[in-house]
Design an enzyme around this catalytic site. Sequence first.
Site, PDB file in Angstrom:
ATOM      1  N   HIS A 297       0.710  -4.445   3.999  1.00 23.96           N
ATOM      2  CA  HIS A 297       1.186  -3.189   3.092  1.00 23.96           C
ATOM      3  C   HIS A 297       0.137  -2.380   1.592  1.00 23.96           C
ATOM      4  O   HIS A 297       0.043  -1.551   1.722  1.00 23.96           O
ATOM      5  CB  HIS A 297       2.654  -3.258   3.406  1.00 23.96           C
ATOM      6  CG  HIS A 297       2.813  -1.609   2.453  1.00 23.96           C
ATOM      7  ND1 HIS A 297       3.395  -0.858   2.975  1.00 23.96           N
ATOM      8  CD2 HIS A 297       3.102  -1.574   0.742  1.00 23.96           C
ATOM      9  CE1 HIS A 297       4.263   0.066   2.175  1.00 23.96           C
ATOM     10  NE2 HIS A 297       3.876   0.015   0.984  1.00 23.96           N
ATOM     11  N   GLU A 298       0.343  -3.494   1.019  1.00 25.52           N
ATOM     12  CA  GLU A 298      -0.515  -3.495  -0.160  1.00 25.52           C
ATOM     13  C   GLU A 298      -2.007  -3.289   0.021  1.00 25.52           C
ATOM     14  O   GLU A 298      -2.488  -1.865  -0.650  1.00 25.52           O
ATOM     15  CB  GLU A 298      -0.020  -4.831  -1.094  1.00 25.52           C
ATOM     16  CG  GLU A 298       1.171  -4.437  -1.563  1.00 25.52           C
ATOM     17  CD  GLU A 298       1.753  -3.692  -1.763  1.00 25.52           C
ATOM     18  OE1 GLU A 298       1.640  -2.440  -2.898  1.00 25.52           O
ATOM     19  OE2 GLU A 298       3.216  -3.710  -1.764  1.00 25.52           O
TER      20      GLU A 298
ATOM     21  N   HIS B 183      -2.826   0.186   0.637  1.00 26.60           N
ATOM     22  CA  HIS B 183      -2.614   1.196  -0.467  1.00 26.60           C
ATOM     23  C   HIS B 183      -4.304   1.217  -1.467  1.00 26.60           C
ATOM     24  O   HIS B 183      -4.612   1.984  -1.206  1.00 26.60           O
ATOM     25  CB  HIS B 183      -1.066   0.739  -1.636  1.00 26.60           C
ATOM     26  CG  HIS B 183      -0.338   1.507  -1.113  1.00 26.60           C
ATOM     27  ND1 HIS B 183      -0.008   2.724  -0.636  1.00 26.60           N
ATOM     28  CD2 HIS B 183       0.722   1.046  -0.727  1.00 26.60           C
ATOM     29  CE1 HIS B 183       1.301   2.953  -0.420  1.00 26.60           C
ATOM     30  NE2 HIS B 183       2.086   1.609  -0.748  1.00 26.60           N
TER      31      HIS B 183
END
Length: 304
Positions: free
Chosen positions: A144-145, A148
């Site tokens: 998820h990070e 980003h």
Amino acid sequence: MSSLKPAWQKRDTGLTVRMIFSFAILTVLYLVFLSVLSYLGIGYIPIILIASAMILAQWYFSDKIVLWSAKAKIVSREEEKDLHEMIERIVARNNLPKPKIAIVNTAMPNAFATGRGQKSSVVAVTRGLIDILDEEELEGVIAHELTHIKNRDALVLTLASLFSTVAWYLMQFGFYGGLYGGGYGYSGRDRNGGGAMLIILLVAMLTWIVSFLIIRAISRYREFAADRGSAQMTGRPVKLANALLKISGNMKRIPNKDLREVEGLNAFFIVPALSGSTIGNLFSTHPPVEKRVQKLMEMEASMS
């Protein structure tokens, strides 16, 4: 055998349209804002230049500021071998540069990414997160990070905030200029009266409020996109869903005092650290965990 990808593996057209629509509204709002300033004759160009310099400086130093604020420590491969190897596997599978890795020594379970671009990025995780998640759940959070970082979300939100920052400074300058009687040197059509000043303040305030809400909507869309990107990277949407539930569940056990200390970093966290009294519950940068989990479980169901 069909080579077609399942729907969740493709770009989310609906989410993309909503983001484009939000940016379009923001663009129109800012054009109207600048047109009003131009009509009133205010010297807005110096203010834009000053605000641009400040926001670019904030963006340039944001990674250092965020790491310092979170008390995160960059760790070497020797210090955190398992974490480094996990991230190396994810970036190798997805053809991404490896970020720096940081640890935050706190029991609060969370993670965030920061940095100006893919080659200067940092992924940070807390000790509390490592303690409560299994390996596949932790991979989902890290993916998820990494999404980003891949999507350059820090840059996107910084640029989206530019004229919102201009409006904020105009409100400040206008308020204090009016308060102390000196103004701020605009050369408008209404030099001698307060009418132009009042219009400028009202337009700046409206611009800031509307852009504040739209930017938060964009941020929430980016979180959905990062969840989707994590599912695509790992192929296990359910693991990120489990991780989100564990993080939000354990967050309720963290004392409010500890949550308030890090609320300034909520825009970066995978799950906001919200104390019960915070106004951030009303204007969150993240979608509700329940909705995120629902979308992830829909992705998981489509795989079978």
